[in-house]
Design a protein around this motif. Structure first.
Motif, PDB file in Angstrom:
ATOM      1  N   ARG A 191      -2.315  24.975  33.160  1.00 58.72           N
ATOM      2  CA  ARG A 191      -3.336  23.480  32.902  1.00 58.72           C
ATOM      3  C   ARG A 191      -4.152  23.406  34.041  1.00 58.72           C
ATOM      4  O   ARG A 191      -5.279  23.097  33.957  1.00 58.72           O
ATOM      5  N   ALA A 192      -3.834  23.756  35.558  1.00 54.83           N
ATOM      6  CA  ALA A 192      -4.901  23.683  36.360  1.00 54.83           C
ATOM      7  C   ALA A 192      -6.141  24.718  36.061  1.00 54.83           C
ATOM      8  O   ALA A 192      -7.184  24.247  36.314  1.00 54.83           O
TER       9      ALA A 192
ATOM     10  N   LYS B  46      -8.123  23.264  33.350  1.00 50.10           N
ATOM     11  CA  LYS B  46      -8.957  22.165  33.699  1.00 50.10           C
ATOM     12  C   LYS B  46     -10.143  22.589  34.432  1.00 50.10           C
ATOM     13  O   LYS B  46     -11.454  21.910  34.197  1.00 50.10           O
ATOM     14  N   ARG B  47      -9.971  23.626  35.250  1.00 53.82           N
ATOM     15  CA  ARG B  47     -11.039  24.140  35.884  1.00 53.82           C
ATOM     16  C   ARG B  47     -12.190  24.420  35.033  1.00 53.82           C
ATOM     17  O   ARG B  47     -13.400  24.411  35.218  1.00 53.82           O
TER      18      ARG B  47
ATOM     19  N   ASP C  35      -6.764  12.633  35.245  1.00 54.88           N
ATOM     20  CA  ASP C  35      -5.880  13.655  34.369  1.00 54.88           C
ATOM     21  C   ASP C  35      -5.504  13.009  33.177  1.00 54.88           C
ATOM     22  O   ASP C  35      -5.405  13.849  32.193  1.00 54.88           O
TER      23      ASP C  35
ATOM     24  N   VAL D 254      -4.698  32.334  39.220  1.00 55.90           N
ATOM     25  CA  VAL D 254      -4.528  31.183  40.197  1.00 55.90           C
ATOM     26  C   VAL D 254      -5.158  31.469  41.572  1.00 55.90           C
ATOM     27  O   VAL D 254      -6.056  30.507  42.129  1.00 55.90           O
TER      28      VAL D 254
ATOM     29  N   GLU E 283      -8.278  29.525  43.488  1.00 55.81           N
ATOM     30  CA  GLU E 283      -8.316  29.156  44.989  1.00 55.81           C
ATOM     31  C   GLU E 283      -9.199  29.769  45.660  1.00 55.81           C
ATOM     32  O   GLU E 283      -9.728  29.051  46.895  1.00 55.81           O
TER      33      GLU E 283
END
Length: 443
Positions: A285-286, A289-290, A411, A437, A441
């Motif tokens: 999801r992260a 989202k990005r 969110d 991921v 980062e």
């Protein structure tokens, strides 16, 4: 009341507001009439004090209230009529410093208006959702890690010296000035070397000991030690090392499962699989989202309030400076200048923040009381023993409530956009997800 526009450049606005003296006088009289029934004054019955006397006694103080209310009313009427939404608190100042009772009040108001946010075709956005299944290999790896955390100890070979991390089983007797003291003795005590469960310097002196050896451990109790009769005193502990054991991972069986609250090993494996897939879904999801924010950033471009940009760039610069200088805890440091890189990142954040706020408002998305309560509870856990004080602090601090509410709102808006966008699943490995991921980062 007269409102005259003095500035209209981009998002900058300026107005001159004139509040007639007659309006102020009428507002003061209105307040006096409202208060008259409850006023008591020597020589008059309650509620019968003449208006002229009331005005002489309270008029000046009420005039200040009347001015503030008049200005606030003028501002609210202006924003309602114009449809403007100020980006930050408007700058309001009185310009006729030589004002005296009977004069009009002249006010200058300036602010930056929030821009009109263009419509976005959310259904035209295409996104990819990474899906990772928790296979047998991933579950077994997580299970092995759990076994490591639930380590057991087994006897080392006879005559082996203890190492840091080993468990030594000891009898000990502590003395201060040659006299034993309460709580300073035990038998068959299992002590893990390096656990720092004893006073400083104790465990280190048992590293290198063998089973059967007697070791004299000399330490000093800390000055702030809880027992006053021992605080700051030198002590000698006569220790007998009875066993030396090395750490080993716990056996993976039903007994291990019960340690972690599962009925048996199969139930524990099932729980681990569910937890892993939840972790994978959170990471996916992260990433999505990005990617969504990147797509939205490409789709919209509009003027941004300079005050918001400057504030955001300054905050970014300040945060990054502290990350690069972790030893500086407070704010006693040189002034930090925002670079072009900080300003570019601020521009993206402000633009996307305004867009998400607009999307959420149009979709009537709100943060519920239950969601706020949960957020406060989660934050309060960081202050054990002070949860009640934290709750009270949040209740009395609108800025703190906003800080807690903002990520929840964002969110919910993101999930709303996910529902409208065209999302396709892509099954990948755990390693592929991890690489995605890490790339996130590094950006």
């Amino acid at each position: 009341m007269q409102v005259t526009e003095t500035l209209n450049e981009g998002l900058k606005r300026g107005y001159k507001i004139v509040v007639p003296a007659a309006d102020l006088d009428a507002k003061v009289n209105e307040k006096l009439v409202e208060a008259q029934p409850e006023v008591e004054m020597k020589g008059f019955r309650k509620g019968k004090v003449p208006m002229a006397l009331l005005k002489k006694q309270f008029g000046q103080r009420l005039m200040g209230e009347a001015m503030q209310e008049a200005v606030d009313g003028a501002m609210n009427a202006h924003f309602e009529e114009s449809g403007d939404r100020p980006a930050m608190q408007p700058d309001v100042k009185m310009t006729n410093d030589d004002w005296k009772e009977g004069d009009d009040v002249e006010i200058e108001m300036s602010y930056e208006a929030l821009p009109d946010v263009p419509e976005v075709d959310l259904k035209g956005i295409k996104l990819e959702k990474l899906v990772v299944k928790a296979g047998e290999g991933e579950v077994e790896e997580a299970l092995a890690n759990l076994a490591e955390t639930a380590q057991d100890f087994k006897d080392r070979k006879k005559g082996t010296k203890s190492k840091d991390g080993d468990q030594v089983v000891i009898d000990f007797l502590g003395k201060v000035d040659g006299e034993a003291f309460d709580g300073g003795a035990a038998e068959d005590y299992p002590l893990v070397l390096g656990s720092n469960s004893f006073i400083p310097g104790f465990e280190e002196q048992l590293v290198g000991a063998k089973a059967g050896e007697e070791v004299e451990v000399k330490v000093a109790f800390p000055a702030e030690y809880g027992a006053e009769n021992l605080a700051g005193k030198d002590a000698v502990f006569e220790c007998t090392v009875k066993e030396v054991k090395e750490p080993v991972a716990a056996e993976i069986n039903d007994e291990l499962a019960t340690k972690f609250g599962a009925e048996d090993l199969n139930a524990l494996k099932s729980q681990i699989g569910e937890r892993l897939e939840a972790e994978f879904a959170g990471a996916a999801r992260a990433i999505m989202k990005r990617n969504l924010l990147d797509e939205l950033d490409k789709l919209v471009d509009f003027d941004l309030p300079p005050s918001l940009l400057d504030a955001e760039a300054g905050q970014i610069a300040h945060q990054l400076w502290h990350e690069e200088n972790p030893d500086v805890q407070g704010h006693d440091h040189p002034e930090i200048e925002a670079t072009d890189e900080h300003k570019a990142l601020a521009s993206r954040r402000v633009r996307l923040g305004l867009l998400l706020a607009e999307l959420g408002q149009k979709a009537e998305i709100e943060v519920t009381d239950a969601e706020m309560t949960q957020a406060v509870m989660n934050q309060a856990r960081q202050y054990p023993g002070q949860e009640r004080q934290f709750f009270e602090f949040v209740q009395q601090n609108p800025q703190m409530r906003q800080q807690l509410q903002a990520p929840i709102f964002e969110d919910k808006v993101i999930d709303y956009v996910f529902e409208l966008a065209e999302v396709s699943d892509k099954e990948v490995s755990k390693d592929d997800l991890q690489k995605a991921v890490e790339a996130l980062e590094d950006e």
